[in-house]
Scaffold this motif. Sequence first.
Motif, PDB file in Angstrom:
ATOM      1  N   GLU A 151       0.850  -1.189   0.000  1.00  0.00           N
ATOM      2  CA  GLU A 151       0.000   0.000   0.000  1.00  0.00           C
ATOM      3  C   GLU A 151       0.887   1.242   0.000  1.00  0.00           C
ATOM      4  N   GLY A 152       0.653   2.111  -0.951  1.00  0.00           N
ATOM      5  CA  GLY A 152       1.434   3.348  -1.049  1.00  0.00           C
ATOM      6  C   GLY A 152       2.757   3.198  -1.761  1.00  0.00           C
ATOM      7  N   LEU A 153       3.110   1.986  -2.157  1.00  0.00           N
ATOM      8  CA  LEU A 153       4.413   1.751  -2.787  1.00  0.00           C
ATOM      9  C   LEU A 153       4.541   2.459  -4.130  1.00  0.00           C
ATOM     10  N   VAL A 154       3.473   2.457  -4.910  1.00  0.00           N
ATOM     11  CA  VAL A 154       3.509   3.125  -6.212  1.00  0.00           C
ATOM     12  C   VAL A 154       3.729   4.624  -6.021  1.00  0.00           C
ATOM     13  N   ASP A 155       2.968   5.233  -5.124  1.00  0.00           N
ATOM     14  CA  ASP A 155       3.133   6.673  -4.875  1.00  0.00           C
ATOM     15  C   ASP A 155       4.522   6.997  -4.330  1.00  0.00           C
ATOM     16  N   TYR A 156       5.056   6.125  -3.494  1.00  0.00           N
ATOM     17  CA  TYR A 156       6.413   6.297  -2.962  1.00  0.00           C
ATOM     18  C   TYR A 156       7.420   6.388  -4.111  1.00  0.00           C
ATOM     19  N   HIS A 157       7.309   5.478  -5.076  1.00  0.00           N
ATOM     20  CA  HIS A 157       8.225   5.488  -6.217  1.00  0.00           C
ATOM     21  C   HIS A 157       7.964   6.672  -7.144  1.00  0.00           C
ATOM     22  N   ARG A 158       6.697   6.956  -7.412  1.00  0.00           N
ATOM     23  CA  ARG A 158       6.376   8.095  -8.277  1.00  0.00           C
ATOM     24  C   ARG A 158       6.931   9.397  -7.718  1.00  0.00           C
ATOM     25  N   LYS A 159       6.774   9.593  -6.419  1.00  0.00           N
ATOM     26  CA  LYS A 159       7.276  10.820  -5.781  1.00  0.00           C
ATOM     27  C   LYS A 159       8.801  10.925  -5.929  1.00  0.00           C
ATOM     28  N   ALA A 160       9.491   9.827  -5.677  1.00  0.00           N
ATOM     29  CA  ALA A 160      10.960   9.840  -5.796  1.00  0.00           C
ATOM     30  C   ALA A 160      11.391  10.106  -7.235  1.00  0.00           C
ATOM     31  N   LEU A 161      10.741   9.469  -8.187  1.00  0.00           N
ATOM     32  CA  LEU A 161      11.120   9.645  -9.591  1.00  0.00           C
ATOM     33  C   LEU A 161      10.747  11.016 -10.123  1.00  0.00           C
ATOM     34  N   SER A 162       9.728  11.658  -9.554  1.00  0.00           N
ATOM     35  CA  SER A 162       9.299  12.978 -10.038  1.00  0.00           C
ATOM     36  C   SER A 162      10.323  14.074  -9.765  1.00  0.00           C
ATOM     37  N   MET A 163      11.276  13.798  -8.904  1.00  0.00           N
ATOM     38  CA  MET A 163      12.340  14.781  -8.635  1.00  0.00           C
ATOM     39  C   MET A 163      13.246  14.960  -9.847  1.00  0.00           C
ATOM     40  N   TRP A 164      13.145  14.069 -10.817  1.00  0.00           N
ATOM     41  CA  TRP A 164      14.073  14.047 -11.942  1.00  0.00           C
ATOM     42  C   TRP A 164      13.340  14.202 -13.271  1.00  0.00           C
ATOM     43  N   ALA A 165      14.022  14.806 -14.221  1.00  0.00           N
ATOM     44  CA  ALA A 165      13.477  14.902 -15.586  1.00  0.00           C
ATOM     45  C   ALA A 165      13.541  13.540 -16.263  1.00  0.00           C
ATOM     46  N   ALA A 166      14.568  12.767 -15.947  1.00  0.00           N
ATOM     47  CA  ALA A 166      14.737  11.429 -16.510  1.00  0.00           C
ATOM     48  C   ALA A 166      15.652  10.623 -15.594  1.00  0.00           C
ATOM     49  N   THR A 167      15.497   9.314 -15.654  1.00  0.00           N
ATOM     50  CA  THR A 167      16.389   8.417 -14.915  1.00  0.00           C
ATOM     51  C   THR A 167      16.793   7.270 -15.827  1.00  0.00           C
ATOM     52  N   HIS A 168      17.932   6.685 -15.512  1.00  0.00           N
ATOM     53  CA  HIS A 168      18.400   5.519 -16.256  1.00  0.00           C
ATOM     54  C   HIS A 168      19.076   4.596 -15.260  1.00  0.00           C
ATOM     55  N   HIS A 169      18.448   3.457 -14.998  1.00  0.00           N
ATOM     56  CA  HIS A 169      18.953   2.473 -14.040  1.00  0.00           C
ATOM     57  C   HIS A 169      19.443   1.241 -14.797  1.00  0.00           C
ATOM     58  N   VAL A 170      20.607   0.749 -14.432  1.00  0.00           N
ATOM     59  CA  VAL A 170      21.170  -0.453 -15.061  1.00  0.00           C
ATOM     60  C   VAL A 170      21.664  -1.369 -13.945  1.00  0.00           C
ATOM     61  N   ASN A 171      21.173  -2.612 -13.959  1.00  0.00           N
ATOM     62  CA  ASN A 171      21.612  -3.557 -12.930  1.00  0.00           C
ATOM     63  C   ASN A 171      22.391  -4.712 -13.553  1.00  0.00           C
ATOM     64  N   THR A 172      23.233  -5.294 -12.741  1.00  0.00           N
ATOM     65  CA  THR A 172      23.946  -6.499 -13.154  1.00  0.00           C
ATOM     66  C   THR A 172      23.009  -7.697 -13.000  1.00  0.00           C
ATOM     67  N   PRO A 173      23.359  -8.820 -13.596  1.00  0.00           N
ATOM     68  CA  PRO A 173      22.581 -10.026 -13.301  1.00  0.00           C
ATOM     69  C   PRO A 173      22.626 -10.306 -11.795  1.00  0.00           C
ATOM     70  N   ALA A 174      21.521 -10.783 -11.269  1.00  0.00           N
ATOM     71  CA  ALA A 174      21.444 -11.073  -9.839  1.00  0.00           C
ATOM     72  C   ALA A 174      22.041 -12.438  -9.538  1.00  0.00           C
ATOM     73  N   ILE A 175      22.726 -12.518  -8.414  1.00  0.00           N
ATOM     74  CA  ILE A 175      23.162 -13.792  -7.851  1.00  0.00           C
ATOM     75  C   ILE A 175      22.039 -14.213  -6.912  1.00  0.00           C
TER      76      ILE A 175
END
Length: 148
Positions: A58-82
């Motif tokens: 509950e509220g997780l989507v809004d939590y992420h939207r709020k954090a991402l709204s601070m930026w004009a754009a983001t680019h996340h790159v992850n390694t393969p998970a162990i």
Amino acid sequence: MSINQANTSEHAAREISSLLDRYVLGLDYDELDDEWARSLFTDDVLIEFPISRHVGIEGLVDYHRKALSMWAATHHVNTPAIVSADADRATLRANMTAVRVHHERAGATREHYSSGTCITGDAVRTECGWRLSRLSFQLIWKTGTPPD
């Protein structure tokens, strides 16, 4: 470990790794909504970043939207998970690099804010398949201009 157990463990590892990949890509490209969240996380999920945390779906989507709204754009790159899976529980570890672009301001140019983090997490097998129950992001390095 029997061949069947090894195949089951490998299949679980692929599913769990895919959850992390979908999460990271989703931050940049997907419409974050309840369907997105429920396809990735348990109801009691814990998300921990160096500057904030959120508990529960509950509220997780809004939590992420709020954090991402601070930026004009983001680019996340992850390694393969162990991934280490055992029956209905698993742990994961991966690295992630994130670049965040500031919103434009009249006459002001600010350097992108970039960071490298170590991701650790837990997953559980639910009646809907594997879901992430915890993701923690430990800051390793950062560079550029942080948000205001």
